[in-house]
Design an enzyme around this catalytic site. Structure first.
Site, PDB file in Angstrom:
ATOM      1  N   THR A   1       0.835  -1.198   0.000  1.00 60.27           N
ATOM      2  CA  THR A   1       0.000   0.000   0.000  1.00 60.27           C
ATOM      3  C   THR A   1       0.869   1.246   0.000  1.00 60.27           C
ATOM      4  O   THR A   1       1.823   1.339   0.768  1.00 60.27           O
ATOM      5  CB  THR A   1      -0.901   0.030   1.248  1.00 60.27           C
ATOM      6  OG1 THR A   1      -1.615  -1.196   1.339  1.00 60.27           O
ATOM      7  CG2 THR A   1      -1.884   1.182   1.180  1.00 60.27           C
TER       8      THR A   1
ATOM      9  N   HIS B   1       6.840   7.706  -0.363  1.00 54.69           N
ATOM     10  CA  HIS B   1       8.064   8.174   0.291  1.00 54.69           C
ATOM     11  C   HIS B   1       8.742   7.114   1.154  1.00 54.69           C
ATOM     12  O   HIS B   1       9.682   7.444   1.880  1.00 54.69           O
ATOM     13  CB  HIS B   1       7.757   9.404   1.154  1.00 54.69           C
ATOM     14  CG  HIS B   1       7.607  10.664   0.365  1.00 54.69           C
ATOM     15  ND1 HIS B   1       8.538  11.672   0.381  1.00 54.69           N
ATOM     16  CD2 HIS B   1       6.626  11.082  -0.479  1.00 54.69           C
ATOM     17  CE1 HIS B   1       8.150  12.659  -0.409  1.00 54.69           C
ATOM     18  NE2 HIS B   1       6.977  12.320  -0.939  1.00 54.69           N
TER      19      HIS B   1
ATOM     20  N   GLY C   1       2.595  11.619   1.658  1.00 54.90           N
ATOM     21  CA  GLY C   1       1.242  11.083   1.752  1.00 54.90           C
ATOM     22  C   GLY C   1       0.829  10.996   3.210  1.00 54.90           C
ATOM     23  O   GLY C   1       1.570  10.473   4.057  1.00 54.90           O
TER      24      GLY C   1
ATOM     25  N   GLY D   1      -1.335   9.184   4.753  1.00 53.30           N
ATOM     26  CA  GLY D   1      -1.541   7.844   5.303  1.00 53.30           C
ATOM     27  C   GLY D   1      -0.314   7.281   5.986  1.00 53.30           C
ATOM     28  O   GLY D   1      -0.350   6.873   7.152  1.00 53.30           O
ATOM     29  N   GLY D   2       0.814   7.265   5.286  1.00 55.24           N
ATOM     30  CA  GLY D   2       2.036   6.712   5.855  1.00 55.24           C
ATOM     31  C   GLY D   2       2.738   7.657   6.797  1.00 55.24           C
ATOM     32  O   GLY D   2       3.294   7.238   7.809  1.00 55.24           O
TER      33      GLY D   2
ATOM     34  N   LEU E   1      11.012   5.129  12.428  1.00 53.41           N
ATOM     35  CA  LEU E   1      10.338   4.293  11.439  1.00 53.41           C
ATOM     36  C   LEU E   1      10.161   4.986  10.098  1.00 53.41           C
ATOM     37  O   LEU E   1      10.334   4.366   9.041  1.00 53.41           O
ATOM     38  CB  LEU E   1       8.970   3.854  11.977  1.00 53.41           C
ATOM     39  CG  LEU E   1       8.120   2.984  11.037  1.00 53.41           C
ATOM     40  CD1 LEU E   1       8.813   1.666  10.737  1.00 53.41           C
ATOM     41  CD2 LEU E   1       6.739   2.743  11.645  1.00 53.41           C
TER      42      LEU E   1
ATOM     43  N   TYR F   1      12.027   6.991   8.675  1.00 50.54           N
ATOM     44  CA  TYR F   1      13.297   6.993   7.947  1.00 50.54           C
ATOM     45  C   TYR F   1      13.735   5.532   7.796  1.00 50.54           C
ATOM     46  O   TYR F   1      14.813   5.142   8.207  1.00 50.54           O
ATOM     47  CB  TYR F   1      14.373   7.780   8.712  1.00 50.54           C
ATOM     48  CG  TYR F   1      14.111   9.257   8.823  1.00 50.54           C
ATOM     49  CD1 TYR F   1      13.249   9.921   7.951  1.00 50.54           C
ATOM     50  CD2 TYR F   1      14.744  10.012   9.808  1.00 50.54           C
ATOM     51  CE1 TYR F   1      13.016  11.281   8.061  1.00 50.54           C
ATOM     52  CE2 TYR F   1      14.517  11.380   9.928  1.00 50.54           C
ATOM     53  CZ  TYR F   1      13.651  12.002   9.049  1.00 50.54           C
ATOM     54  OH  TYR F   1      13.430  13.357   9.166  1.00 50.54           O
TER      55      TYR F   1
END
Length: 535
Positions: free
Chosen positions: A106, A111, A177, A179-180, A472, A474
């Site tokens: 997903t 990125h 984004g 979401g992430g 996380l 990175y």
């Protein structure tokens, strides 16, 4: 006549590959036929399906994959990309991928530093959420619902449309984004005042492994805890976040002061470590260091930038700097007052005066890079800084960013959300090695990655330890990885899990066992279900 061992091996590999291809093709056909059965009839999913047979497939695959180091070396591509246009398209993708044994990756902004949102070494499909980008702001409640495919830039722009005295604590890159970015924590220049993005999230919509959509109440507090800092991709598909907007003044002040080694940069960097984490919450002062070549003599040196963001006007900022960090030598002429939304352009390195419309640009330029991260709990001594400068000048194509903690980050317990890096940290560091085609492109990747590892090793005596903590968002596969897209070894996961999540890892694994016991949502650094004890 006897066949040689090598001939038999080649034949065996050919047969296995043939079987794999047939299996993948069969699974893909079944997957594609399954999708319309589980999507909303009023929003046909056909327009969202892209396979290698479509002329648009390659451009869509590459558009939201920013790391050329990963993109140029990917050995396999997705069997299909579903660019969801409706929430039911995401639900159908989960249900059908699970039913026919296809791995699901997903992405919202692309990125992921190691490309885990768009690569895998087993047959997989990509669920691309980039089109799910609505932002609904309610100024009466000072809240907003933001879909996962919206970018940070779009969020900042839409907030500014509604208010000049509201903002949101999130990243400086404007193409992230949502979401992430949020699920890994989400930080920026408001973190010392208001904490991370996830500290200002009050609800979410999540698709579970059975394709059901949950809100905070139906997913339960354990899952809601986990997706705030634990990375959403281990627990489901995050469709949207409900956030609490924060108050900002009508004018903020920014500055960027630069000093080289001959101008006392080492002493200032040493002092910065002592000062920046203890400054008032309204002031965020980043340190960035990079090697440069001096004009005139051609000598290498280090340029250290002190980049500040103050929630207030220049006069008050000058008082704070003069009383806390007079060595910096900040002058009123170094400062620029602007609106909060304009300051997001400053942080994204756009020239002063750039129209905020640029926040609506959604795709970031691609580059070859390798990034690593560290947390520091003690001041790096001057000899450590001098050693750091030497390595930076040797690598050349690199910058490092030191982001101060303190303020609100000290006040939030490390177990309040899954994001555990809280009190006790002076600053977080990002080490980023970047190069281009002219520097060797993908052929130079191994050399530059090894340089990043050498720098990481050189800083080990000064960084956090037991575990050596990492951020996380990175993502860095060097700190531990299952190396297999379709298998998550718990013993291996405990290693990288401790670095990313500290003592929160085991709770995350327990939550995973509750909501995804068969480990459908997985990647090379995902959280596995906590194993059931054997009796």
């Amino acid at each position: 006549m006897k066949a040689s061992c090598s001939t038999l091996s080649i034949l065996s590999i050919f047969v296995l590959l043939s079987v794999s291809l047939v299996t993948s093709d069969s699974a893909l056909d079944n997957f594609l036929q399954c999708l319309p059965q589980f999507s909303n009839l009023s929003s046909p999913i056909a327009e969202a399906i892209h396979t290698p047979k479509n002329s648009s497939f390659q451009s869509i695959y590459e558009l939201r994959a920013i790391n050329l180091r990963i993109l140029s070396s990917a050995k396999t591509k997705p069997l299909a990309i579903i660019t969801a246009l409706h929430e039911s398209h995401a639900q159908a993708t989960v249900v059908c991928a699970k039913r026919y044994g296809l791995q699901l990756r997903t992405r919202s902004g692309g990125h992921d530093y190691e490309g885990l949102s768009y690569t895998s070494n087993v047959p997989f499909v990509i669920l691309d959420l980039f089109n799910l980008r609505s932002i609904q702001i309610n100024m009466a409640s000072e809240t907003a619902w933001v879909q996962a495919g919206a970018t940070t830039g779009e969020l900042y722009y839409r907030i500014a449309e509604k208010s000049k005295v509201h903002g949101f604590p999130s990243g400086v890159c404007t193409t992230l984004g949502i979401g992430g970015h949020f699920s890994g924590g989400g930080y920026g220049p408001l973190m010392r005042k208001y904490g991370l993005s996830i500290d200002n999230v009050i609800d979410a919509h999540l698709i579970d492994a059975d394709g059901r959509i949950h809100n905070r109440q139906s997913m339960g507090e354990d899952v809601f805890w986990a997706i705030r800092g634990g990375g959403g991709t281990s627990f489901g598909i995050i469709l949207s976040w409900k956030i609490k907007l924060v108050r900002v003044p009508a004018k903020v002040t920014v500055f960027n002061m630069q000093r080289t080694l001959d101008q006392g940069a080492t002493h200032l960097a040493y002092r910065w470590q002592q000062v920046a984490p203890k400054l008032p919450k309204d002031l965020f002062l980043r340190l960035q260091a990079e090697p440069i070549t001096e004009t005139g003599n051609g000598n290498k040196t280090i340029r250290v930038s002190f980049i500040g963001h103050f929630l207030g006007k220049t006069s008050r900022l000058m008082q704070l700097i003069n009383s806390n960090f007079p060595e910096l030598g900040l002058q009123g002429s170094d400062c620029i007052e602007m609106s909060w939304v304009e300051s997001t352009l400053f942080w994204a390195d756009f020239p002063n005066g750039t129209s905020i419309d640029i926040l609506l640009d959604r795709v970031k330029k691609k580059v070859f890079f390798k990034t690593k991260s560290d947390y520091y709990k003690k001041v790096i001594p001057k000899e450590g800084l001098e050693s750091l400068w030497e390595v930076l000048m040797d690598i050349e194509h690199i910058f490092i960013q030191l982001n101060p903690y303190g303020g609100k980050m000290e006040e939030i317990s490390e177990c309040q959300t899954a994001f555990a890096h809280r009190a006790g940290n002076l600053f977080k560091v990002q080490y980023s090695v970047l190069w281009s085609e002219s520097d060797g492109g993908i052929g130079a990747a191994e050399r530059y990655v090894e340089m990043s590892r050498r720098l990481y090793s050189a800083m080990a005596p000064y960084a956090s330890s037991n575990p050596r903590e990492a951020f996380l968002n990175y993502r860095d596969l060097d700190i531990g990885s299952t190396n297999e897209s379709n298998n998550t070894d718990f013993a291996v996961a405990k290693v990288y899990g401790a670095k990313y999540f500290k003592n929160n890892f085991l709770r995350l694994a327990r939550v995973k066992a509750m909501v995804d016991p068969h480990n459908f949502f997985k990647n090379e650094q995902s959280i596995p279900p906590l194993p059931v004890p054997s009796h």
